[in-house]
Design a protein around this motif. Structure first.
Motif, PDB file in Angstrom:
ATOM      1  N   TYR A  45      30.987  79.870 -21.362  1.00 36.93           N
ATOM      2  CA  TYR A  45      30.497  80.972 -22.172  1.00 36.93           C
ATOM      3  C   TYR A  45      29.628  81.847 -21.275  1.00 36.93           C
ATOM      4  CZ  TYR A  45      31.731  77.903 -26.045  1.00 36.93           C
ATOM      5  OH  TYR A  45      32.399  77.077 -26.899  1.00 36.93           O
ATOM      6  N   ASP A  46      29.724  83.152 -21.445  1.00 36.56           N
ATOM      7  CA  ASP A  46      28.831  84.056 -20.731  1.00 36.56           C
ATOM      8  C   ASP A  46      27.496  84.073 -21.468  1.00 36.56           C
ATOM      9  OD1 ASP A  46      30.702  84.822 -18.796  1.00 36.56           O
ATOM     10  OD2 ASP A  46      31.559  86.336 -20.124  1.00 36.56           O
ATOM     11  N   TYR A  47      26.428  84.169 -20.694  1.00 33.06           N
ATOM     12  CA  TYR A  47      25.095  84.176 -21.287  1.00 33.06           C
ATOM     13  C   TYR A  47      24.193  85.072 -20.443  1.00 33.06           C
ATOM     14  CZ  TYR A  47      20.713  82.456 -23.282  1.00 33.06           C
ATOM     15  OH  TYR A  47      19.493  82.377 -23.903  1.00 33.06           O
ATOM     16  N   ILE A  48      23.343  85.822 -21.115  1.00 27.88           N
ATOM     17  CA  ILE A  48      22.339  86.649 -20.440  1.00 27.88           C
ATOM     18  C   ILE A  48      20.981  85.971 -20.620  1.00 27.88           C
ATOM     19  CG2 ILE A  48      21.237  88.913 -20.291  1.00 27.88           C
ATOM     20  CD1 ILE A  48      24.193  89.007 -19.561  1.00 27.88           C
ATOM     21  N   VAL A  49      20.368  85.581 -19.508  1.00 29.55           N
ATOM     22  CA  VAL A  49      19.075  84.893 -19.532  1.00 29.55           C
ATOM     23  C   VAL A  49      17.992  85.870 -19.980  1.00 29.55           C
ATOM     24  CG1 VAL A  49      17.357  83.690 -18.114  1.00 29.55           C
ATOM     25  CG2 VAL A  49      19.806  83.336 -17.683  1.00 29.55           C
ATOM     26  N   LYS A  50      17.237  85.455 -20.970  1.00 29.74           N
ATOM     27  CA  LYS A  50      16.124  86.261 -21.483  1.00 29.74           C
ATOM     28  C   LYS A  50      14.849  85.894 -20.722  1.00 29.74           C
ATOM     29  CE  LYS A  50      18.271  85.931 -26.013  1.00 29.74           C
ATOM     30  NZ  LYS A  50      19.385  85.180 -25.465  1.00 29.74           N
ATOM     31  N   ASP A  51      13.828  86.704 -20.876  1.00 32.61           N
ATOM     32  CA  ASP A  51      12.555  86.475 -20.182  1.00 32.61           C
ATOM     33  C   ASP A  51      11.965  85.099 -20.472  1.00 32.61           C
ATOM     34  OD1 ASP A  51      12.093  88.579 -18.509  1.00 32.61           O
ATOM     35  OD2 ASP A  51      10.318  89.315 -19.567  1.00 32.61           O
ATOM     36  N   PHE A  60      18.772  72.702 -23.993  1.00 33.31           N
ATOM     37  CA  PHE A  60      18.478  72.172 -25.322  1.00 33.31           C
ATOM     38  C   PHE A  60      19.196  72.995 -26.395  1.00 33.31           C
ATOM     39  CE2 PHE A  60      15.984  71.745 -29.209  1.00 33.31           C
ATOM     40  CZ  PHE A  60      16.032  70.372 -29.363  1.00 33.31           C
ATOM     41  N   LYS A  61      19.190  74.321 -26.224  1.00 28.94           N
ATOM     42  CA  LYS A  61      19.818  75.204 -27.205  1.00 28.94           C
ATOM     43  C   LYS A  61      21.326  74.944 -27.319  1.00 28.94           C
ATOM     44  CE  LYS A  61      18.498  79.474 -26.821  1.00 28.94           C
ATOM     45  NZ  LYS A  61      18.380  80.894 -26.447  1.00 28.94           N
ATOM     46  N   TYR A  62      21.990  74.709 -26.183  1.00 30.24           N
ATOM     47  CA  TYR A  62      23.453  74.569 -26.192  1.00 30.24           C
ATOM     48  C   TYR A  62      23.942  73.124 -26.195  1.00 30.24           C
ATOM     49  CZ  TYR A  62      24.132  79.514 -25.887  1.00 30.24           C
ATOM     50  OH  TYR A  62      24.143  80.847 -26.190  1.00 30.24           O
ATOM     51  N   TYR A  63      23.162  72.215 -25.626  1.00 28.76           N
ATOM     52  CA  TYR A  63      23.616  70.830 -25.506  1.00 28.76           C
ATOM     53  C   TYR A  63      22.749  69.850 -26.287  1.00 28.76           C
ATOM     54  CZ  TYR A  63      25.841  73.016 -21.427  1.00 28.76           C
ATOM     55  OH  TYR A  63      26.542  73.841 -20.589  1.00 28.76           O
ATOM     56  N   SER A  67      17.435  67.637 -20.785  1.00 27.62           N
ATOM     57  CA  SER A  67      17.622  66.976 -19.491  1.00 27.62           C
ATOM     58  C   SER A  67      18.926  67.390 -18.808  1.00 27.62           C
ATOM     59  CB  SER A  67      17.566  65.454 -19.646  1.00 27.62           C
ATOM     60  OG  SER A  67      18.723  64.973 -20.288  1.00 27.62           O
ATOM     61  N   LEU A  68      19.754  68.170 -19.499  1.00 25.18           N
ATOM     62  CA  LEU A  68      20.998  68.671 -18.893  1.00 25.18           C
ATOM     63  C   LEU A  68      20.806  70.041 -18.243  1.00 25.18           C
ATOM     64  CD1 LEU A  68      23.566  67.534 -21.603  1.00 25.18           C
ATOM     65  CD2 LEU A  68      23.173  66.543 -19.338  1.00 25.18           C
ATOM     66  N   ASP A  69      19.564  70.381 -17.941  1.00 24.69           N
ATOM     67  CA  ASP A  69      19.295  71.653 -17.257  1.00 24.69           C
ATOM     68  C   ASP A  69      20.042  71.745 -15.926  1.00 24.69           C
ATOM     69  OD1 ASP A  69      17.750  69.734 -15.960  1.00 24.69           O
ATOM     70  OD2 ASP A  69      15.903  70.913 -16.005  1.00 24.69           O
ATOM     71  N   TRP A  70      20.230  70.613 -15.264  1.00 27.21           N
ATOM     72  CA  TRP A  70      20.929  70.584 -13.972  1.00 27.21           C
ATOM     73  C   TRP A  70      22.377  71.061 -14.097  1.00 27.21           C
ATOM     74  CZ3 TRP A  70      25.166  67.372 -13.566  1.00 27.21           C
ATOM     75  CH2 TRP A  70      25.288  66.364 -14.535  1.00 27.21           C
ATOM     76  N   VAL A  71      22.977  70.913 -15.280  1.00 23.62           N
ATOM     77  CA  VAL A  71      24.357  71.377 -15.489  1.00 23.62           C
ATOM     78  C   VAL A  71      24.417  72.892 -15.321  1.00 23.62           C
ATOM     79  CG1 VAL A  71      26.215  71.606 -17.181  1.00 23.62           C
ATOM     80  CG2 VAL A  71      24.968  69.440 -16.977  1.00 23.62           C
ATOM     81  N   LEU A  72      23.463  73.591 -15.898  1.00 25.60           N
ATOM     82  CA  LEU A  72      23.430  75.054 -15.778  1.00 25.60           C
ATOM     83  C   LEU A  72      23.292  75.479 -14.322  1.00 25.60           C
ATOM     84  CD1 LEU A  72      21.041  75.775 -18.747  1.00 25.60           C
ATOM     85  CD2 LEU A  72      23.483  76.239 -18.668  1.00 25.60           C
TER      86      LEU A  72
END
Length: 192
Positions: A45-51, A60-63, A67-72
């Motif tokens: 999915y395309d995503y635009i990072v907000k401030d 956390f929002k998507y998964y 702790s899955l921050d490393w996936v991004l």
């Protein structure tokens, strides 16, 4: 970023070179997703990072698991989360002040001169063809007609770079378990 190195293997290391070994995370290793998989648009999915966004917040929002921050980070080829992740507006302005003394100075400091090769256009199907430019020296810039040249100020250049970092891909939730297994297999083979 506290979870980024969680899947990384451990290594025995003597920090003080006194043969008192400790078990530390091997941060020199990297995992890279195959280019073939990255090109499969249906799994991202395309995503635009907000401030206010951080990798753990988005994870956390998507998964439902911060702790899955490393996936991004892996999916977006982010090696250094401090410098490769987009800065908030406040952090960006502080960065400009550290480089140029003030944001107003950054807005008036010429960063580069560009020759416009073609302006942005929109096709009949609605697709956008971006503007194309090339960096030139001051003499070349001065020889161009006004409609074929532009000055890029330091603030705008760095803002353009920071905004480009805001466009990230998020791996579809259905593929998370497979990615986790792949990473575990690869890193476990390194431990052997």
């Amino acid at each position: 970023m506290s979870f980024y190195f969680k899947p990384f293997p451990k290594v025995r290391y003597s920090q003080k070179k006194n043969n008192n070994f400790e078990l530390l995370t091997n941060i020199t290793l990297r995992y890279k997703i195959k280019e073939l998989v990255k090109e499969r648009k249906a799994i991202y999915y395309d995503y635009i990072v907000k401030d206010s966004d951080r990798p753990d917040i988005i994870a956390f929002k998507y998964y439902d698991d911060e702790s899955l921050d490393w996936v991004l980070l892996i999916v977006n080829d982010i090696v250094d989360p401090y410098y490769d992740w987009p800065l908030s507006q406040q952090a960006f302005d502080s960065y400009m002040k550290s480089l140029y003394g003030s944001t107003s100075s950054a807005k008036t400091t010429v960063y580069e001169y560009r020759k416009i090769l073609s302006n942005q256009s929109v096709r009949s199907d609605g697709s956008v063809i971006p503007k194309r430019t090339v960096v030139v020296d001051l003499n070349t810039y001065n020889s161009l007609v006004a409609t074929n040249r532009e000055i890029i100020y330091a603030y705008d250049f760095h803002l353009e770079q920071n905004d480009a970092k805001r466009r990230i891909k998020i791996l579809d939730k259905r593929f998370i378990n497979q990615l986790k297994r792949d990473v575990e297999v690869i890193f476990s083979e390194l431990d052997e």
